[in-house]
Design an enzyme around this catalytic site. Structure first.
Site, mmCIF file in Angstrom:
data_model
loop_
_atom_site.group_PDB
_atom_site.id
_atom_site.type_symbol
_atom_site.label_atom_id
_atom_site.label_comp_id
_atom_site.label_asym_id
_atom_site.label_seq_id
_atom_site.Cartn_x
_atom_site.Cartn_y
_atom_site.Cartn_z
ATOM 1 C CG ASP A 69 18.392 -3.259 44.014
ATOM 2 O OD1 ASP A 69 19.057 -4.219 43.614
ATOM 3 O OD2 ASP A 69 18.606 -2.109 43.612
ATOM 4 C CD GLU A 118 16.193 1.653 36.692
ATOM 5 O OE1 GLU A 118 16.872 1.039 37.522
ATOM 6 O OE2 GLU A 118 15.918 2.875 36.799
#
Length: 832
Positions: A567, A802
């Site tokens: 990202d 995460e």
């Protein structure tokens, strides 16, 4: 001129004329002379035909271009149309395939009925109390963890509320033609037995798209069973017996148990919770309680529908209590005993013992000296991966440069694990390759099933939509800006990671089913590889770039590269077509090597893949294109400047504040302080490591020594919790990419990249070279840091996360994140 004013020319005249009644005559030419077309008319006719043909061809070609994106590849399916049916694959037909629900069950039918659990704590001052259904971080649960799940036949989960624990047990029993029976046992257990806690359990059954029918059985105001029919299930019955009143009793006390039910209609599966809430009514629990008690309101079926398709049984009682749900297939005619009570308990104990024995056989953690709580943690990590496998059916929303508006992909099934049940309960292409590094170790047949489903989503170009949002329940969890998938945008081909091992296993097995699988898989992998090798190639040979970067954005410090999976990792600040991305080059090198192996095993042409692999792993060529002499690291290359920042936009000069629009956009925008130039992008981090991560750097190369030095430098990537994503020395470390988006791949520790780091270190510690012993030392330290911290955070918080904070080791982001973070099990087992 009237017909009376004309007379036919006399016979014998050569020209085709009419004679006028007056003195003046006018010659009229006819298109036909002697039965043939006039040459001029022929030319016009031919031109018209040509123009029409060109126009038709043009419009057909334009339609062809628009339709390419939704045209399936012309190759046999890996998973046949009936491959998920109960007759072909009964062991995986039913399952906990609704990962977005705390507890949900469905079959692998494209319009399967769905069953699931909702619950609420009663007798509180909230109006109404929170109703739990879909996994939601906002619910603030202490944890919800599959303790054991084998991916096929059973699963045991614990869901921890503040005052009580919910234990869900799911168990299957084979038989009949429609996937057999299954049962669920749901237990509500108080944490403090002396404290009075009243809870309502809502267990429901709903049909999708009216493909079937349901009939409720109401006895003394209680829903005791639901019988039904479905096109893929035949007849079935769901029994919901009353709970035993004594379960919640204190000595000498008979606890109060209340039942209610709801029979209604839902247009879509994502509306079930809202419809149930609208079906609640307020009642008095007893004379001594002032708090409201919420119960269901019975039958509420709209008059304009054929019949009900949504049925709920509510059980409300003081804890503890246990309820059962028993699904029985009408085709299971030789059933010896229903799967309930003592039978359920006995079979569940046997399944758990089998799971424990297999887990140790596969991962050898007890043999490696791990403690019981550490082994149970690893079992939970694996089980959450397997329990998070979902089955979805629907179509993606896609767009190519030839489509003015998004269009629907073809409808198809997808059997896949998911990264995170509350936040990402759908399929992600690059995540799934990492998922199957673990899943294949447990059950290679499940991995082959998953990979086959993904590969069957390939279009004729070789493109697979990177994010799969199939069905109404999945679509309801996704922000609109992320729904549309574009065929120019690839994702890392991580399926080649598990395929390296799976292909070797299938080649060695000599099973006819494995050979058939490889034959069906190969043409799709070949097309997939060609898609990457053509659409993602750079402007000069042997270079590649990720598409999907937007150079026009003004609110991002560094335009995102979502397609790479990393990202906000800093790339060239000004995206251009001549960028060079080192990580994508390494992914293509890995893919070429696997393609060579599978082609050779099938007797196909393999030399071209070998040539590509040799070129892309050639260290001299790699260094020429991606080694930065200034930074002494592997880097991207492009139009770049580090000198930029986000600032509030300044109002136009000489404008009074009262003249400014009320809705003026005041978000910070990027301001360039130094003009960009073509250069290496020297942000040291995960991207810089890819030639090392995918084992392309030669074991004797001094550059390997430099990489080992850099990753163990605490001012760069090394921490006591794992390797951070970008160097602390980078200008992008910890920086927001927009005014509102905190750093994502700019410091936090990610487990998938650390797993690849351990895999590389394990490799370099086992091959001959001057840095073998150093790689071994780094491997041991990094592995210990990762395993220790992930386990510590699981014990502290109840979740696997995460990513992890590079300064404190704290879990961050989505949780539970038992996608690639569950690779900690392979780290513990030292399996790479």
């Amino acid at each position: 001129m009237s017909k009376a004013g004309l007379r036919q020319r006399p016979k014998g005249k050569e020209k085709n004329t009419y004679e006028l009644s007056g003195d003046e005559k006018r010659e009229e030419k006819w298109p036909y002379a002697n039965g043939q077309l006039d040459p001029y008319a022929k030319a016009i006719g031919a031109a018209v035909v040509i123009v029409m043909t060109v126009l038709i061809t043009y419009f057909r070609y334009q339609q062809y271009l628009r339709d390419i994106i939704i045209t399936p590849i012309d190759s046999p399916l890996i998973i046949p149309a009936n491959g998920s049916s109960p007759t072909v694959n009964p062991s995986r037909f039913w399952g906990t395939y609704r990962p977005q629900a705390y507890f949900g069950v469905k079959s692998r039918s494209k319009t399967s009925p769905v069953l699931g659990l909702m619950w609420m704590t009663q007798l509180t001052n909230q109006m109404p109390p929170p109703l739990r259904h879909w996994c939601d971080q906002g619910d603030g649960l202490e944890s919800y963890v599959w303790q054991k799940h084998d991916g096929e036949s059973f699963g045991v989960q614990e869901i921890k509320e503040k005052l009580y624990t919910i234990k869900t047990e799911f168990l299957k029993q084979p038989g009949g033609d429609h996937g057999g029976d299954w049962s669920a046992k749901i237990s509500f257990i108080p944490k403090d037995p002396t404290r009075s806690v009243v809870v309502s359990s809502f267990f429901y059954l709903a049909l999708d798209q009216d493909n079937g029918q349901l009939e409720s059985k109401i006895t003394k105001g209680r829903l005791t069973s639901v019988s039904g029919w479905h096109e893929d299930l035949g007849t079935f019955e769901v029994q919901m017996p009353n709970i035993a009143a004594a379960e919640g009793a204190k000595a000498g006390e008979k606890p109060q148990v209340k039942y209610s039910y709801f029979v209604s209609y839902a247009k879509q599966l994502d509306q079930l919770k809202d419809i149930l809430v609208n079906g609640l009514k307020v009642e008095a629990w007893d004379k001594g309680r002032t708090q409201p008690y919420f119960s269901l309101s019975g039958r509420r079926v709209p008059r304009d529908v054929a019949g009900p398709n949504f049925m709920v049984k509510q059980v409300t009682a003081q804890l503890p209590f246990t309820m059962e749900v028993i699904y029985q297939s009408g085709s299971f005619v030789d059933r010896q005993e229903e799967l309930s009570k003592e039978k359920f308990t006995a079979v569940m104990q046997s399944k758990e013992q089998e799971f424990d024995a297999k887990f140790e056989k596969v991962f050898l953690l007890a043999q490696r000296g791990y403690k019981v709580n550490e082994i149970n943690f690893a079992k939970s990590a694996l089980s959450n991966m397997l329990g998070g496998i979902g089955y979805f059916y629907g179509s993606s929303l896609v767009k190519s440069r030839y489509n003015t508006e998004p269009i629907n992909y073809w409808e198809a099934p997808l059997y896949t694990a998911v990264p995170s049940r509350p936040f990402f309960p759908r399929g992600f292409l690059w995540d799934e390759g990492f998922h199957n590094m673990l899943i294949r170790m447990w059950n290679s047949d499940i991995s082959k099933d998953i990979i086959g489903h993904w590969m069957d989503l390939m279009n004729t170009e070789g493109w697979i939509p990177r994010e799969q949002i199939l069905g109404t329940e999945a679509r309801a969890k996704v922000p609109s800006e992320f729904v549309v998938q574009r065929n120019t945008n690839a994702n890392p081909p991580t399926f080649f990671l598990p395929l390296q091992s799976l292909i070797k296993e299938m080649i060695q097995s000599n099973k006819p089913s494995d050979k058939a699988y490889l034959k069906a898989l190969y043409p799709r992998l070949r097309t997939w590889f060609n898609y990457y090798n053509t659409t993602q190639k750079g402007d000069i040979p042997f270079t590649y770039r990720w598409h999907g970067r937007d150079p026009t954005l003004t609110k991002q410090l560094n335009p995102l590269t979502l397609t790479s999976g990393l990202d906000d990792y800093p790339r060239a600040s000004h995206p251009t077509t001549d960028e060079r991305h080192v990580d994508l080059r390494c992914w293509i090198a890995l893919a070429a090597g696997v393609m060579r192996d599978i082609a050779r095993s099938l007797g196909q042409e393999w030399q071209s893949y070998d040539d590509t692999h040799r070129l892309l792993t050639d260290n001299t060529l790699l260094d020429k294109l991606h080694w930065s002499p200034k930074a002494q690291q592997y880097s991207d290359w492009g139009l770049h400047t580090d000198k930029a920042r986000l600032e509030k936009p300044k109002p136009p000069p000489n404008q009074h504040p009262s003249q400014r629009p009320q809705q003026m956009d005041t978000d910070k925008i990027r301001v360039i302080l130094t003009e960009p130039s073509k250069q290496f992008v020297n942000a040291f981090g995960y991207v810089s490591l890819f030639p090392f991560l995918l084992k392309i750097v030669d074991a004797k190369s001094p550059k390997l020594d430099k990489i080992l030095t850099d990753i163990t430098d605490p001012t760069k990537l090394w921490t006591d919790f794992g390797l951070r994503s970008i160097s602390r020395n980078s200008k992008f470390y910890g920086r927001f990419n927009t005014e509102h988006d905190p750093p994502y791949w700019r410091g936090p520790i990610w487990i998938n990249m650390n797993y690849l780091s351990l895999s590389a270190l394990h490799h370099y510690s086992s091959v001959e070279g001057p840095y073998k012993e150093r790689a071994k030392t780094v491997y041991s330290s990094l592995r210990k840091n990762l395993v220790t911290n992930i386990f510590k955070e699981f014990e502290r918080t109840g979740y696997i996360w995460e990513n992890y904070n590079d300064k404190t080791g704290e879990g961050k982001g989505s949780h539970p994140f038992t996608g690639w973070s569950a690779l900690v099990v392979l780290m513990m087992a030292e399996t790479f």
